[in-house]
Design a protein around this motif. Structure first.
Motif: not given
Length: 243
Positions: A191-197
């Motif tokens: 989730f964090a690696e995806a930019g926390m969408p």
């Protein structure tokens, strides 16, 4: 919490921060405005959850500016309800054990060994099992007190109960670390690696809520299996089989 909510001093005490930080967070729009009753500001559980979220994100290395952008994006993308739901799931306590006040006489009735050995009371205090509270004694975790009392009633010395509690805390800290790592590695990390969408926030919240009962159930199930094995190997069982 009283119906009218908390004052800023009470909120600071519950959150473990300063009133100055609370005011700074409000100025930076990290914290929603309180409800005003005349000239007195009242805060609620939502404010407490937000403060705990901010502290948790700071521990992970987020700056206040980054936290502000993250919260703003979440609120804009999913609405405040989703954000508050995540904050509540992240920060709510895992136990509903509420502190109790008991008298010294009540404690002595449960743990009579203390009368002959006052160092046991000092040990209980060092372990966080009791706290002085004027003429009374505050018990932060009444469930542990009741379990300890039952073990003592079964014939186990209080000193041995204390020693086992220290070992148990160490063992279960490793268990808790493993479950938190599962969540961080496989849910929070991606989730964090995806930019926390914002659109994935409800999924993260759901995973976090599932972790609570699953961690407790898994620990209980594995402990039951371990107890079966250990009891089968115990000297008491072997003595009964050969007697």
């Amino acid at each position: 919490m009283p119906p009218e909510g908390m004052t800023i001093d009470e909120l600071a005490r519950e959150a473990g921060c300063t009133t100055r930080n609370i005011r700074n967070y409000q100025t930076a729009r990290l914290l929603p405005a309180p409800v005003m009753a005349g000239r007195v500001a009242h805060y609620d559980d939502g404010h407490l959850a937000r403060l705990r979220l901010i502290a948790g994100l700071q521990e992970q290395g987020f700056s206040l500016a980054g936290i502000g952008r993250l919260i703003a994006a979440w609120e804009e993308g999913r609405g405040l309800a989703d954000v508050l739901g995540f904050e509540k799931a992240l920060t709510e306590p895992w136990s509903d054990d509420e502190p109790e006040l008991v008298s010294p006489a009540q404690l002595l009735e449960l743990f009579p060994e203390v009368a002959a050995d006052p160092s046991l009371a000092e040990s209980s205090q060092r372990l966080g099992l009791i706290e002085p509270a004027g003429e009374m004694v505050r018990v932060p975790h009444p469930r542990l007190m009741r379990i300890g009392a039952q073990l003592v009633a079964a014939g186990i010395p209080l000193a041995a109960v204390h020693e086992d509690l220290v070992a148990l805390r160490s063992d279960l800290d490793r268990v808790a670390t493993r479950f938190v790592a599962l969540f961080e590695d496989h849910v929070w990390g991606p989730f964090a690696e995806a930019g926390m969408p914002a659109d994935r926030l409800p999924q993260v919240t759901d995973a976090l809520r599932r972790l609570r009962p699953l961690a407790m159930e898994a620990t209980e199930a594995v402990l039951a299996q371990a107890m079966d094995r250990r009891v089968a190997l115990s000297t008491a069982v072997r003595a009964g089989a050969t007697g």
